[in-house]
Design a protein around this motif. Structure first.
Motif, short mmCIF file in Angstrom:
data_model
loop_
_atom_site.label_atom_id
_atom_site.label_comp_id
_atom_site.label_asym_id
_atom_site.label_seq_id
_atom_site.Cartn_x
_atom_site.Cartn_y
_atom_site.Cartn_z
N GLN A 52 32.21 38.97 30.52
CA GLN A 52 33.09 38.18 31.19
C GLN A 52 32.67 38.50 32.87
OE1 GLN A 52 36.18 36.92 30.20
NE2 GLN A 52 35.29 37.22 28.36
N GLU A 53 32.76 37.01 33.31
CA GLU A 53 32.40 36.99 34.73
C GLU A 53 33.42 37.63 35.65
OE1 GLU A 53 31.99 35.62 38.54
OE2 GLU A 53 33.47 34.79 37.62
N ARG A 54 32.82 38.43 36.79
CA ARG A 54 33.67 39.30 37.48
C ARG A 54 34.75 38.39 38.22
NH1 ARG A 54 31.50 41.34 43.11
NH2 ARG A 54 31.69 39.17 43.13
N ASP A 55 34.53 37.38 39.05
CA ASP A 55 35.20 36.84 39.67
C ASP A 55 36.52 36.04 38.73
OD1 ASP A 55 33.93 37.34 41.80
OD2 ASP A 55 33.26 35.42 42.32
N THR A 56 36.18 35.35 37.65
CA THR A 56 37.23 35.11 36.88
C THR A 56 38.28 36.12 36.45
OG1 THR A 56 35.77 33.36 36.06
CG2 THR A 56 37.70 33.77 34.78
N MET A 57 37.68 37.35 35.92
CA MET A 57 38.69 38.47 35.65
C MET A 57 39.55 39.01 36.71
SD MET A 57 37.84 42.08 33.41
CE MET A 57 37.96 40.95 31.93
N LEU A 58 38.76 39.04 37.81
CA LEU A 58 39.34 39.62 39.08
C LEU A 58 40.57 38.75 39.42
CD1 LEU A 58 39.47 41.68 41.21
CD2 LEU A 58 37.76 40.29 42.66
N LEU A 59 40.38 37.48 39.55
CA LEU A 59 41.47 36.50 39.83
C LEU A 59 42.59 36.57 38.88
CD1 LEU A 59 42.27 34.19 41.81
CD2 LEU A 59 41.03 32.46 40.33
N GLU A 60 42.09 36.63 37.52
CA GLU A 60 43.31 36.48 36.72
C GLU A 60 44.04 37.85 36.80
OE1 GLU A 60 41.32 36.09 32.70
OE2 GLU A 60 41.30 33.92 32.85
N LEU A 61 43.45 38.88 36.87
CA LEU A 61 44.15 40.16 37.06
C LEU A 61 45.03 40.27 38.49
CD1 LEU A 61 44.51 43.00 35.83
CD2 LEU A 61 42.59 43.76 37.16
N ALA A 62 44.51 39.66 39.42
CA ALA A 62 45.26 39.61 40.70
C ALA A 62 46.59 38.78 40.49
CB ALA A 62 44.56 39.22 41.78
N GLN A 63 46.46 37.52 39.81
CA GLN A 63 47.55 36.69 39.50
C GLN A 63 48.58 37.53 38.74
OE1 GLN A 63 45.47 33.45 37.72
NE2 GLN A 63 44.87 32.59 39.84
N ARG A 64 48.10 38.20 37.58
CA ARG A 64 49.17 38.89 36.96
C ARG A 64 49.92 39.79 37.73
NH1 ARG A 64 45.88 40.91 31.68
NH2 ARG A 64 44.24 39.90 32.73
N MET A 65 49.07 40.71 38.69
CA MET A 65 49.98 41.60 39.44
C MET A 65 51.17 40.76 40.28
SD MET A 65 46.71 44.05 40.57
CE MET A 65 46.43 45.54 39.77
N ALA A 66 50.73 39.66 40.86
CA ALA A 66 51.35 38.88 41.72
C ALA A 66 52.70 38.29 40.88
CB ALA A 66 50.83 37.75 42.25
#
Length: 603
Positions: free
Chosen positions: A76-90
């Motif tokens: 998994q590409e880091r930035d994609t996972m990082l963005l998805e994870l931050a969005q779920r937190m928000a």
């Protein structure tokens, strides 16, 4: 579990995959190295790896035989996972952890900007499905100001006062547009000829959020509590007696005439509290306060404050079902301000109207930014010549041109008037330097305190002063710190904004409220003189007389250099034409109660 595993994936990616050309490249690593990176045992590492393989995030190739190292392949590409994870937190309201995650794992990547862009769509008006059963109309607002207090008696900031107005009511309400007092918890009121005795007649059938009906006893309790050492006890300083005069009538006797006392009773500080809950456990009460207002307090933590609709509000149910105030961390920069400017829009209507057709509401704030000089502390500011020199050094018009944004006009006093756009405020560097020499200024630094919101202005002023040999040390403090008297007293000067939500009452408040920067910095002799003037103004029969008398205090502030009036600012709010009921309160915020959406069909 998946969220935890995702964070651990990012930990491993940052430790072992940074610098690798592409995702999918095998990385040689041992279980011991993985255990060290994740701060766990090798046994737990195997469980984590198994979970990641199940999610198709990695491929784990154990080494076979002596000397053969294991290989870990990140899929998994880091930035994609990082963005998805931050969005779920928000989406769960965890804004601070989301930004902390991006700060930890997204350095040097565009994820922060992409997340900020996504947030602009996350905020605003939206119809949401709750528990899969019913739809609710929610408004989400990003702010970079945390709530300092919801205790009406101690409120200092406009944002807090606005939140208090959502939760509580006062005896009356001041309609700034019409310029008159209108009924609220009291349906009628009157005073004697001398304006020394006031009576307020309470409505029937007004209930607190916890279900108890409001009574005269609650009103008397709230006002007596306000008198007992609260920051806004000044509102009741001339009160001699508060008592009932019948089952639903409050009688208030004053020692001195006050012809606008009913307007005092419209201040957020006079909000009516439920006596039973406050007396039972006041500390617990303020964690989730109960009032009579259009919204009820819900979840409140470092990430957000949730308001839910009071369905039984005496003045008509709000159209919204709830409001989420999202506290944006400093890492968000100015994005929340940008988001606020295009905030009120219906996500279901966004493709039906081009942005060019949005309605923009621009309001010139009734107030200004200013510097107050601390007359209770030794320093250069004790010299009137020095204070006047600083006033002349600051070219407000250049300040507006260079800093831009919401800065509109140079300020000569507290309020803008019809002549404000045309008025030029004197700037004279040569005269300023002459006054500095005459004052005997020896280069002693002055300390300027302010909040993050005014830091750009503070730095601009410090640079201009520095060009003329005046050293300014800036210290940033948050709103909570400014509640402490010792912090106020340590500053040589404080840069802040003042807002007159209720013109005359708020002006008096700036001279009398405990903790007011202006009051705390003025010399006691000036404060006593100002109080006498205020008493004369309150006894005056016309607003014109009151304005003239209050103007005398303002003139002396300016002429003696106790205050440096700086700028008048504006507020901008753009919203989709399908959103109705948008009005700005006197506190500079959108009134939540009457916001509603008109669908594309016009229904």
């Amino acid at each position: 579990m998946q969220m935890v595993a995702a964070e651990r994936y990012l930990d491993l990616y940052g430790r072992f995959a940074d610098g690798i050309a592409a995702t999918g490249t095998p990385v040689e690593v041992s279980l011991d190295e993985l255990a060290q990176a994740l701060f766990c045992s090798t046994r737990n590492v195997k469980l984590v790896l198994r979970k990641m393989e199940e999610e198709c995030w990695i491929r784990w190739l154990p080494g076979r035989g002596r000397g053969n190292r294991s290989q870990l392949v990140f899929l998994q590409e880091r930035d994609t996972m990082l963005l998805e994870l931050a969005q779920r937190m928000a989406q769960r309201g965890e804004y601070k952890p989301a930004f902390e995650l991006i700060h930890t794992h997204g350095k040097g990547s565009p994820v922060k900007d992409r997340f900020s862009e996504w947030l602009e769509l996350h905020f605003g008006y939206r119809t949401e499905v709750l528990d899969g059963k019913r739809s609710v109309d929610m408004l989400r607002l990003p702010v970079q100001t945390h709530i300092v207090t919801l205790d009406p008696g101690d409120v200092l900031y406009a944002f807090d006062a606005h939140m208090i107005r959502q939760l509580f009511n006062q005896l009356v309400h001041y309609d700034g547009v019409a310029g008159r007092v209108v009924p609220a918890l009291a349906h009628a009121w009157e005073s004697n000829k001398e304006a020394t005795v006031w009576q307020f007649h309470l409505r029937k059938g007004v209930y607190f959020h916890h279900g108890h009906e409001m009574t005269a006893d609650d009103v008397i309790f709230s006002l007596e509590r306000l008198r007992s050492g609260k920051a806004h006890s000044w509102l009741l300083r001339s009160v001699v007696k508060i008592e009932t005069a019948g089952l639903r009538t409050i009688r208030i006797e004053l020692a001195k005439p006050n012809r606008i006392f009913h307007r005092f009773m419209s201040s957020p500080a006079t909000s009516v509290l439920p006596r039973d809950l406050v007396e039972s456990d006041e500390e617990q009460f303020w964690r989730k306060p109960s009032g009579t207002g259009p919204f009820m307090a819900g979840e409140w933590n470092e990430d957000r404050f949730v308001l839910t609709v009071n369905k039984n509000y005496y003045n008509g149910r709000a159209h919204l079902d709830g409001v989420v105030i999202a506290f944006m961390p400093p890492e968000h920069g100015d994005s929340s301000r940008k988001c606020w400017e295009k905030l009120i829009w219906d996500h279901d209507l966004q493709d039906q109207k081009p942005e060019e057709e949005w309605v923009t509401m621009e309001t010139l704030c009734k107030g200004c930014t200013m510097l107050t000089w601390n007359m209770g502390k030794d320093g250069p500011q004790q010299s009137a010549l020095f204070r006047k020199a600083i006033d002349l050094l600051i070219d407000r018009h250049t300040m507006i041109r260079e800093l831009g944004e919401d800065r509109m006009y140079a300020a000569r006093g507290f309020r803008p008037d019809d002549n404000t756009p045309l008025r030029s405020i004197r700037h004279d560097s040569a005269m300023a330097r002459a006054l500095l020499r005459e004052s005997g200024y020896d280069g002693t630094p002055i300390t300027l305190y302010t909040t993050s919101f005014n830091m750009r202005d503070a730095r601009w002023i410090a640079e201009r002063c520095g060009e003329h040999g005046v050293v300014v040390h800036i210290e940033q403090h948050d709103s909570n710190e400014f509640k402490r008297r010792d912090v106020i007293n340590e500053a040589d000067t404080i840069l802040y904004g003042i807002l007159f939500a209720q013109d005359e009452v708020c002006e008096i408040e700036s001279y009398e409220q405990h903790g007011s920067f202006l009051k705390e910095h003025l010399h006691p002799e000036f404060r006593a003189w100002a109080r006498d003037k205020i008493d004369i103004a309150l006894a005056s029969k016309t607003s014109e007389e009151r304005r003239l008398i209050m103007g005398e205090i303002e003139d002396r502030l300016r002429e003696e250099g106790h205050v440096v009036f700086l700028l008048h600012k504006k507020t901008n709010t753009s919203y989709h034409p399908g959103i109705k009921g948008i009005t700005m309160s006197s506190l500079g915020w959108i009134d939540f109660k009457d916001v509603w959406v008109q669908s594309a069909s016009g229904s």
